[in-house]
Design an enzyme around this catalytic site. Structure first.
Site, PDB file in Angstrom:
ATOM      1  CG  LEU A  98       0.987   1.585  -4.284  1.00  0.00           C
ATOM      2  CD1 LEU A  98       0.336   2.924  -4.617  1.00  0.00           C
ATOM      3  CD2 LEU A  98      -0.075   0.564  -3.870  1.00  0.00           C
ATOM      4  CG  HIS A 117      -4.882  -6.507   1.433  1.00  0.00           C
ATOM      5  ND1 HIS A 117      -4.548  -5.919   0.231  1.00  0.00           N
ATOM      6  CD2 HIS A 117      -6.227  -6.664   1.417  1.00  0.00           C
ATOM      7  CE1 HIS A 117      -5.642  -5.746  -0.485  1.00  0.00           C
ATOM      8  NE2 HIS A 117      -6.684  -6.188   0.202  1.00  0.00           N
TER       9      HIS A 117
HETATM   10  C1  GRF Z   1      -2.033   0.517   4.167  1.00  0.00           C
HETATM   11  O1  GRF Z   1      -3.401   0.676   4.422  1.00  0.00           O
HETATM   12  C2  GRF Z   1      -1.726  -0.920   3.814  1.00  0.00           C
HETATM   13  O2  GRF Z   1      -2.722  -1.803   4.167  1.00  0.00           O
HETATM   14  C3  GRF Z   1      -1.650  -0.921   2.328  1.00  0.00           C
HETATM   15  O3  GRF Z   1      -1.228   0.349   1.959  1.00  0.00           O
HETATM   16  C4  GRF Z   1      -1.595   1.291   2.951  1.00  0.00           C
HETATM   17  C5  GRF Z   1      -0.404   2.145   3.213  1.00  0.00           C
HETATM   18  O4  GRF Z   1      -0.694   3.214   4.081  1.00  0.00           O
HETATM   19  N1  GRF Z   1      -0.837  -2.009   1.863  1.00  0.00           N
HETATM   20  P1  GRF Z   1       0.479   4.041   4.717  1.00  0.00           P
HETATM   21  O5  GRF Z   1       1.288   4.629   3.578  1.00  0.00           O
HETATM   22  O6  GRF Z   1       1.300   3.111   5.544  1.00  0.00           O
HETATM   23  O7  GRF Z   1      -0.178   5.096   5.535  1.00  0.00           O
END
Ligand code: GRF
Length: 204
Positions: A98, A117
């Protein structure tokens, strides 16, 4: 390990993939498992900005080296580039990371940074569009489908070249939770394989 040039040839050794994640890490965990016994690709590092994120525990369990660089270290490429190069990273996979990737880091890894994404880009992308925000926006827009996009990372949020998409139809009464679950399943199925195919094609 000796620092490596991320753009040097990987002939005769495994390609080293760094995973960047900030949260739960379900995708990161899939990548750790998928490449655990892979003959040509290995996960060299988990790099996170969140010391307490569940993904850190997943890296420890998988035996993947983990480094934490707090938010203030992402203003420029200096600190992340030093860690990535010290671990010999050739490619970078974002998995729920993030922080914005500093432009100089993108320039050091041209077409070597990928992201997944949880929607069909170019719609429903951009700053603030992550997690449930994305699924809520899709439902509020009255869409009949959503899906996942795997794309190269450039200096604009979610605007790099799309290399793979998979769609799913929304069902009657779809909620953000049911949609999130379906999207995660798609990501877990496709992200490791698409990354693998992309890396192998680049290295061929
Ligand atoms: C995923 O849904 C991805 O698309 C996005 O962030 C989310 C991360 O989920 N970029 P996780 O931490 O891998 O469960």
């Amino acid at each position: 390990m000796e620092p490596t040039d991320p753009n040097s040839k990987t002939e005769g050794r495994k390609v080293r993939l760094a995973v960047l994640a900030s949260g739960t890490g379900s995708n990161a965990g899939r990548l750790f498992a998928y490449f655990e016994h892979h003959p040509q690709v290995e996960v060299a590092l988990l790099l996170t900005n969140k010391p307490g994120a569940p993904v850190v525990q997943k890296a420890h369990q998988a035996g993947v080296p983990c480094q934490v660089l707090p938010n203030e270290c992402w203003q420029d490429a200096g600190a992340p580039a030093a860690i990535l190069e010290a671990h010999g990273a050739d490619y970078i996979a974002l998995a729920g990371f993030l922080r914005k990737i500093p432009p100089e880091l993108i320039a050091r890894y041209p077409r070597r940074i990928l992201n997944v994404h949880p929607a069909l880009l170019p719609a429903f992308g951009g700053k603030g569009m992550y997690g449930m925000h994305v699924h809520r926006a899709v439902l509020e827009a009255g869409e009949t489908q959503s899906g996942i996009s795997i794309h190269l990372v450039n200096e604009h949020y979610d605007q790099g070249e799309i290399i793979f998409q998979k769609k799913l139809k929304l069902t009657e009464g779809e909620s953000t939770e049911t949609l999130a679950e379906k999207i995660h399943k798609l990501e877990h199925t496709h992200y490791p394989r698409v990354l693998e195919a992309y890396i192998m094609a680049q290295e061929a």
